[in-house]
Write a protein that holds these residues in place. Structure first.
Motif, PDB file in Angstrom:
ATOM      1  N   ARG A 134      -5.963   3.466  -6.597  1.00 30.83           N
ATOM      2  CA  ARG A 134      -5.758   3.184  -5.173  1.00 30.83           C
ATOM      3  C   ARG A 134      -7.035   3.497  -4.378  1.00 30.83           C
ATOM      4  O   ARG A 134      -7.388   2.780  -3.440  1.00 30.83           O
ATOM      5  CB  ARG A 134      -4.582   3.997  -4.635  1.00 30.83           C
ATOM      6  CG  ARG A 134      -4.266   3.724  -3.166  1.00 30.83           C
ATOM      7  CD  ARG A 134      -3.013   4.465  -2.747  1.00 30.83           C
ATOM      8  NE  ARG A 134      -1.840   3.887  -3.366  1.00 30.83           N
ATOM      9  CZ  ARG A 134      -0.672   4.532  -3.513  1.00 30.83           C
ATOM     10  NH1 ARG A 134      -0.560   5.780  -3.102  1.00 30.83           N
ATOM     11  NH2 ARG A 134       0.346   3.923  -4.065  1.00 30.83           N
ATOM     12  N   HIS A 135      -7.718   4.559  -4.776  1.00 23.64           N
ATOM     13  CA  HIS A 135      -8.986   4.906  -4.119  1.00 23.64           C
ATOM     14  C   HIS A 135     -10.009   3.793  -4.319  1.00 23.64           C
ATOM     15  O   HIS A 135     -10.706   3.394  -3.371  1.00 23.64           O
ATOM     16  CB  HIS A 135      -9.496   6.223  -4.692  1.00 23.64           C
ATOM     17  CG  HIS A 135     -10.853   6.618  -4.204  1.00 23.64           C
ATOM     18  ND1 HIS A 135     -11.184   6.685  -2.863  1.00 23.64           N
ATOM     19  CD2 HIS A 135     -11.994   6.962  -4.891  1.00 23.64           C
ATOM     20  CE1 HIS A 135     -12.443   7.063  -2.730  1.00 23.64           C
ATOM     21  NE2 HIS A 135     -12.956   7.225  -3.929  1.00 23.64           N
TER      22      HIS A 135
ATOM     23  N   LEU B  77      -0.955  -3.539 -10.469  1.00 21.01           N
ATOM     24  CA  LEU B  77      -1.983  -3.811  -9.476  1.00 21.01           C
ATOM     25  C   LEU B  77      -1.981  -5.295  -9.134  1.00 21.01           C
ATOM     26  O   LEU B  77      -1.767  -6.140 -10.015  1.00 21.01           O
ATOM     27  CB  LEU B  77      -3.372  -3.432  -9.993  1.00 21.01           C
ATOM     28  CG  LEU B  77      -3.653  -1.980 -10.351  1.00 21.01           C
ATOM     29  CD1 LEU B  77      -3.318  -1.722 -11.811  1.00 21.01           C
ATOM     30  CD2 LEU B  77      -5.115  -1.652 -10.084  1.00 21.01           C
TER      31      LEU B  77
ATOM     32  N   THR C 249      -8.926   0.906  -2.080  1.00 18.38           N
ATOM     33  CA  THR C 249      -9.070   1.215  -0.657  1.00 18.38           C
ATOM     34  C   THR C 249     -10.518   1.128  -0.208  1.00 18.38           C
ATOM     35  O   THR C 249     -10.817   0.634   0.885  1.00 18.38           O
ATOM     36  CB  THR C 249      -8.521   2.619  -0.353  1.00 18.38           C
ATOM     37  OG1 THR C 249      -7.146   2.678  -0.731  1.00 18.38           O
ATOM     38  CG2 THR C 249      -8.645   2.951   1.116  1.00 18.38           C
TER      39      THR C 249
ATOM     40  N   TRP D 228       0.824  -1.211   0.000  1.00 18.99           N
ATOM     41  CA  TRP D 228       0.000   0.000   0.000  1.00 18.99           C
ATOM     42  C   TRP D 228       0.855   1.256   0.000  1.00 18.99           C
ATOM     43  O   TRP D 228       0.423   2.311  -0.470  1.00 18.99           O
ATOM     44  CB  TRP D 228      -0.924   0.011   1.219  1.00 18.99           C
ATOM     45  CG  TRP D 228      -2.071  -0.945   1.118  1.00 18.99           C
ATOM     46  CD1 TRP D 228      -2.259  -2.080   1.834  1.00 18.99           C
ATOM     47  CD2 TRP D 228      -3.195  -0.856   0.227  1.00 18.99           C
ATOM     48  NE1 TRP D 228      -3.425  -2.703   1.457  1.00 18.99           N
ATOM     49  CE2 TRP D 228      -4.026  -1.975   0.475  1.00 18.99           C
ATOM     50  CE3 TRP D 228      -3.588   0.057  -0.755  1.00 18.99           C
ATOM     51  CZ2 TRP D 228      -5.208  -2.198  -0.216  1.00 18.99           C
ATOM     52  CZ3 TRP D 228      -4.767  -0.162  -1.434  1.00 18.99           C
ATOM     53  CH2 TRP D 228      -5.566  -1.272  -1.177  1.00 18.99           C
TER      54      TRP D 228
ATOM     55  N   HIS E 284      -3.638   7.289  -8.112  1.00 21.24           N
ATOM     56  CA  HIS E 284      -4.457   7.653  -6.958  1.00 21.24           C
ATOM     57  C   HIS E 284      -5.911   7.226  -7.148  1.00 21.24           C
ATOM     58  O   HIS E 284      -6.584   6.834  -6.184  1.00 21.24           O
ATOM     59  CB  HIS E 284      -4.369   9.155  -6.697  1.00 21.24           C
ATOM     60  CG  HIS E 284      -3.043   9.580  -6.159  1.00 21.24           C
ATOM     61  ND1 HIS E 284      -2.573   9.177  -4.934  1.00 21.24           N
ATOM     62  CD2 HIS E 284      -2.064  10.375  -6.684  1.00 21.24           C
ATOM     63  CE1 HIS E 284      -1.373   9.701  -4.712  1.00 21.24           C
ATOM     64  NE2 HIS E 284      -1.046  10.438  -5.762  1.00 21.24           N
TER      65      HIS E 284
ATOM     66  N   LYS F 287      -4.641  -3.702  -5.259  1.00 22.09           N
ATOM     67  CA  LYS F 287      -3.694  -2.802  -4.597  1.00 22.09           C
ATOM     68  C   LYS F 287      -2.640  -2.344  -5.615  1.00 22.09           C
ATOM     69  O   LYS F 287      -1.972  -3.172  -6.218  1.00 22.09           O
ATOM     70  CB  LYS F 287      -3.047  -3.560  -3.439  1.00 22.09           C
ATOM     71  CG  LYS F 287      -2.008  -2.820  -2.670  1.00 22.09           C
ATOM     72  CD  LYS F 287      -1.543  -3.649  -1.471  1.00 22.09           C
ATOM     73  CE  LYS F 287      -1.039  -5.010  -1.875  1.00 22.09           C
ATOM     74  NZ  LYS F 287      -0.570  -5.805  -0.718  1.00 22.09           N
TER      75      LYS F 287
ATOM     76  N   ALA G 162       0.657   0.177  -7.308  1.00 18.95           N
ATOM     77  CA  ALA G 162       1.890   0.945  -7.064  1.00 18.95           C
ATOM     78  C   ALA G 162       2.414   1.405  -8.413  1.00 18.95           C
ATOM     79  O   ALA G 162       2.087   0.815  -9.453  1.00 18.95           O
ATOM     80  CB  ALA G 162       2.931   0.105  -6.338  1.00 18.95           C
TER      81      ALA G 162
END
Length: 510
Positions: free
Chosen positions: A123-124, A75, A127, A45, A120, A87, A89
């Motif tokens: 990732r949102h 991902l 999350t 994360w 982002h 998840k 990066a």
């Protein structure tokens, strides 16, 4: 959700290339073209973890297909934990010629899209658990490249994307700093609790025990055997490296201390179902049973009363993606008309010899935690304990009076640390909710002001489509060239007569 002026909805595949990584098989383990590659274990994360990057054989052609370029997003395609699916990066070219495996999906944004905006945004989605919905498999949750490629996302004008990234990263950096401090404080509190548990196991909170007070193993075996509803046998305990029990504490196995044990039900459950309530891994919290998040069996006629829970039952977590959660135990403090799921193991202690909370204290002490994590078998990213393995865990048993005195002393010593951990967990949860709220503002156009002079995202999308159509057209024409050229080549001329230099070139498209 209605988007601001200048924004548009788009599928992810319309603004990026989405590709699943390369399959890893035994034949790839060696060769003369070994290349580094990323796998799901390298994605965290907080970014990429590159301390353990493996290698496998990639040909030059495969390297061109699977090579990571600066700005690529990777991902997690699958995980044993639904909350870990998707998840992401971002790759900053930390390792030359690095590729990626099929436990990852690569998203490569076009030049018309800011990569960190996509990072982002993805990732949102991960999350808030959006990728986990419907990501099902046999013990493993999958996202899938096709599902991700069709993912519907809001696209802001390129200039606004960059403003969003700048503002969002400023907010998130402050949240990250606060969470880091909270996590450090939590770890210190947990270490204190662990030290106190270890001290309890060495007799540091209890009086000496005389020989005539010691628990008699033969009496325990007779009691367990008399309560068992099926054939019962004592279980020999394993040893815990480095541990020596205090004098006159009798060490027996958890299996010998119990008159029954077994796995829970594997029936399908849902929040909206009307069947028997079923406890799951999230219900085992803090050494107790938490009833705030319970699902029910989908089949309302299914009789699960044989899985109901009695006072003093122990529920152990037998499988998890995190080894630190394996063997976590909850004590049932009153009879419950609830069944328990197959990811849990129930032990029923023989009364009169041991307090249920004593087992929780023993199994969560440092030496036992290390042993449990060592015994846990790992498969496909999941750690597993069997009922047989748990049955063999040794339990040092002082007299009941000493157990109760020790538990009371430990409770007093750790109460401050427990309250602190609870407060920290609440703050971390609020931080997570705040992170989601900030991202919600960012990707609905409410974090930074719109600029009417920005080029609308619809124009950006039209340009991307036009460029792709142009490239597709070129690719099709290129793929036809060899056939046209072959058809246009005239029969070979006599050896004495040189062929015209432009005979073939005049038939080829320039």
């Amino acid at each position: 959700m209605q988007l601001p002026a200048g924004w548009v909805w788009s599928r992810l595949e319309e603004i990026s290339e989405v590709r699943l990584g390369r399959q890893r098989s035994p034949k790839n383990h060696s060769g003369d073209q070994m290349r580094p590659y990323l796998r799901a274990a390298n994605v965290d994360w907080n970014g990429l973890k590159l301390g353990d990057v493996k290698e496998m054989n990639f040909t030059d052609a495969e390297l061109e297909t699977y090579r990571l370029l600066p700005g690529d997003i990777v991902l997690s395609e699958a995980s044993g934990s639904a909350g870990e699916v998707g998840k992401p990066a971002i790759w900053d070219n930390q390792i030359p010629d690095c590729c990626f495996q099929n436990t990852l999906i690569r998203v490569r944004a076009t030049t018309e899209v800011e990569p960190r905006y996509l990072l982002h945004l993805l990732r949102h989605e991960a999350t808030r658990g959006a990728f986990a919905k419907g990501a099902r498999g046999v013990g493993i949750h999958h996202l899938g490249a096709a599902k991700l490629a069709a993912w519907r996302i809001p696209v802001a004008p390129l200039a606004e994307q960059r403003r969003i990234v700048e503002s969002l990263e400023s907010h998130l950096s402050r949240l990250d700093a606060g969470r880091t401090d909270l996590t450090a404080a939590r770890a210190k509190s947990q270490r204190l609790t662990s030290v106190l548990y270890g001290r309890a196991m060495s007799g540091g909170f209890s009086r000496p025990v005389s020989a005539d007070e010691a628990v008699t193993e033969s009496a325990l075996r007779r009691a367990s055997s008399s309560l068992a509803t099926r054939r019962w046998q004592p279980v020999a305990p394993v040893s815990i490296p480095g541990y020596t029990p205090p004098e006159n504490w009798t060490t027996v196995s958890l299996g010998t201390l119990s008159h029954s044990s077994g796995y829970g039900t594997s029936t399908k459950c849902d929040y909206k179902a009307q069947g028997y309530p079923v406890l799951r891994i999230p219900n085992v919290q803090g050494g107790s049973i938490d009833l705030s998040d319970v699902k029910n069996a989908v089949d309302p006629d299914l009789d699960l009363t044989k899985f109901s829970l009695d006072f003093g039952d122990l529920l152990f977590v037998r499988t998890n993606g995190s080894p630190s959660l394996i063997g976590r135990v909850g004590v049932v403090e009153k009879p419950l008309p609830y069944a328990f799921a197959s990811y849990l193991i129930r032990f029923r202690l023989t009364p009169g010899f041991v307090e249920p909370r004593w087992i929780q204290l023993v199994t969560q002490s440092p030496d036992w935690r290390r042993a449990i994590e060592r015994y846990a078998a790992s498969s496909a990213g999941q750690y597993n304990l069997s009922a047989e393995t748990l049955s063999r865990l040794p339990v040092p048993v002082p007299p009941l009076e000493v157990q109760r005195e020790t538990l009371a002393a430990v409770d007093t010593a750790v109460s401050g640390a427990v309250r602190l951990v609870s407060a920290i967990d609440t703050a971390i949860t609020r931080s997570r909710h705040l992170r989601i709220a900030v991202a919600n503002h960012a990707f609905s156009g409410r974090l930074v002001p719109q600029d009417p002079t920005d080029e609308p995202a619809s124009v950006l999308l039209d340009r991307i489509r036009a460029e792709r159509e142009s490239q597709d057209g070129k690719a099709k024409r290129t793929s036809r060239r060899p056939r046209k050229a072959a058809e246009a080549v005239p029969p070979p001329a006599p050896a004495s007569t040189p062929s015209p230099a432009t005979a073939v070139q005049q038939e080829l498209p320039l």
